[in-house]
Scaffold this active site. Structure first.
Site, short mmCIF file in Angstrom:
data_model
loop_
_atom_site.label_atom_id
_atom_site.label_comp_id
_atom_site.label_asym_id
_atom_site.label_seq_id
_atom_site.Cartn_x
_atom_site.Cartn_y
_atom_site.Cartn_z
N GLY A 254 59.74 44.01 55.16
CA GLY A 254 59.44 44.39 56.55
C GLY A 254 58.29 43.60 57.13
N GLY B 31 56.69 46.90 53.67
CA GLY B 31 56.54 46.27 52.35
C GLY B 31 56.73 44.77 52.50
CG ASN B 32 57.93 40.69 49.98
OD1 ASN B 32 57.02 39.90 50.20
ND2 ASN B 32 59.16 40.29 49.75
CE LYS C 242 68.32 45.70 42.87
NZ LYS C 242 68.54 44.85 44.05
N GLY D 44 59.13 50.65 57.47
CA GLY D 44 58.86 50.02 56.18
C GLY D 44 58.04 48.76 56.32
N1 GLU Z 1 66.13 42.21 44.98
C1 GLU Z 1 66.72 41.36 45.97
C2 GLU Z 1 67.99 41.98 46.52
O1 GLU Z 1 68.20 43.17 46.43
C3 GLU Z 1 66.88 39.94 45.48
C4 GLU Z 1 67.74 39.77 44.28
C5 GLU Z 1 67.72 38.37 43.70
O2 GLU Z 1 67.05 37.52 44.24
O3 GLU Z 1 68.40 38.16 42.69
O4 GLU Z 1 68.79 41.31 47.12
#
Ligand code: GLU
Length: 398
Positions: free
Chosen positions: A212, A209-210, A96, A207
């Site tokens: 929800g 956002g994208n 991340k 929520g």
């Molecule tokens: N940000 C999204 C998650 O937390 C997607 C991560 C990704 O597609 O690599 O799962």
């Protein structure tokens, strides 16, 4: 959130008979990178990328732009990604990234500069077979497109498989935008069937956002037995036991409005929403929305974690003691990374799939993953949340 994730890994690892070394191996991160980004206006921002585990494939995980981003948050989110890709059964690991910034305070030019400089700081550690970033909170296809462009300039790579969540014109996949919300619907549908909870199923959603909003919009189209009765954004929202139209709510949000402004029902706060008497409570905002402080108020039969880490460990224990089922983030919101993997595959193979094919594949992965988690719950006498960790652990331990 880091504490919550690690406690769950320790608890489930012990229940499965893992040694202390095996548990610590699951908790430790492989590599951690941090650096400062300085923009041409002189402002400075802290940037991070944590690579947690790549035993099952290249590191995979989003990049978050948010003032709350710090090392521990990124560590927690990276850890959850390794468990998420393992439960989903895709050959990828977990990582991340994030920048501690409020992107709403930046001009478009500054946002582009920040995105490109983030990639410059990480260029040696990422790549199609090393670590494949994607969008997360406050990042989108435009930001990812800038990042891919920067990465291509620095590395010469032209596969487009260096990032996922790109725009369609730039090698993105159909269905990626809606994937996390759509995936949440598939998982919820399967779990409700298994628990014999049938319609009309009342839903409260925190929520918009994208994630929800896609959840609510697609559910309105495809799940006639589900009834959205309450929804909130960061400034509160509305409750109407007769039901709300997701389309109407979304149109209002698209024009920059707040849900609380709508006169479609009783106005409610986020705390009020959490205590509503509904079948399903969906947490699609930020982390730690439910903790030991408000868990007692919960009356839902089932909670779906569409955000990452929306329930603290203590909050979760209180809910488990009350018999509330918690469908964990590592299963409930894995639709996003599953379609990211499908995007990466399409890029690698120079293919472009129809939305129908993408959605079908997503469905196959999630029906299988939900089945496996449910079977593990019954077999090992675990909660759903522990069972998801157990399935992941069985795939991650060497
Ligand atoms: N940000 C999204 C998650 O937390 C997607 C991560 C990704 O597609 O690599 O799962």
């Amino acid at each position: 959130m880091l504490d919550t994730a690690q406690k769950l890994i320790r608890k489930t690892g012990k229940k499965l008979g893992l040694s202390n070394e095996q548990v610590e191996e699951l908790i430790n991160t492989d590599a951690e990178h941090n650096f400062e980004i300085q923009l041409s206006d002189g402002s400075n921002y802290k940037a991070y990328r944590v690579q947690h585990n790549n035993r099952r494939g290249p590191y995979k995980g989003g990049i978050r732009f948010h003032p709350q981003v710090d090392y521990d948050e990124v560590r927690a989110l990276a850890t959850l990604m390794s468990f998420k890709t393992a439960v989903a059964g895709i050959p990828m690991g977990g990582s991340k990234g994030g920048v501690s910034v409020d992107p709403r305070q930046l001009s478009k030019e500054a946002l582009e500069e920040l995105s490109r400089k983030y990639v410059r700081g990480l260029k040696d550690h990422i790549g199609p077979d090393k670590d494949v970033p994607a969008p997360d909170v406050n990042t989108n296809a435009q930001i990812i497109d800038w990042m891919v462009d920067e990465y291509e300039k620095l590395s010469g790579d032209k596969t487009k498989a260096s990032f996922t969540g790109k725009s369609l014109e730039n090698g993105g996949s159909l269905g990626r935008d809606a994937a996390t919300g759509r995936g949440g619907i598939i998982v919820l549908r399967e779990i409700l069937n298994k628990l014999s909870i049938s319609g009309p199923v009342t839903i409260a959603l925190q929520g918009w956002g994208n994630v929800g909003s896609f959840f609510a919009l697609v559910a309105e189209q495809e799940q006639p037995d589900w009834k959205l009765v309450a929804a909130t954004d960061s400034s509160g929202g509305i409750y109407n036991p007769e039901g709300l139209s997701a389309k109407e709510l979304n149109n209002h949000k698209k024009t920059g409005g707040k849900l609380a402004e709508l006169k479609l029902g009783k106005s409610i706060s986020n705390e009020h929403l959490i205590g509503l008497e509904v079948d399903v409570l969906i947490l699609a905002a930020l982390e730690d929305a439910v903790s030991d402080k408000n868990a007692d108020a919960l009356k839902a039969k089932l909670v779906l974690e569409l955000a990452n880490g929306p329930i603290t460990y203590e909050g979760y224990e209180k809910m488990a003691a009350k018999g509330i089922h918690v469908v964990p983030d590592i299963l409930a919101n894995s639709g996003g990374v599953i379609v990211s993997y499908l995007e990466w595959l399409q890029n690698k193979n120079h293919e472009h799939w129809s939305e129908e094919k993408v959605n079908k594949e997503l469905e196959n992965y999630l029906v299988k993953a939900t089945d496996e988690v449910y079977e593990s719950m019954k077999k090992h006498n675990l909660t759903l949340k522990e069972a998801a960790f157990a399935v992941a652990i069985s795939r991650l331990v060497s």
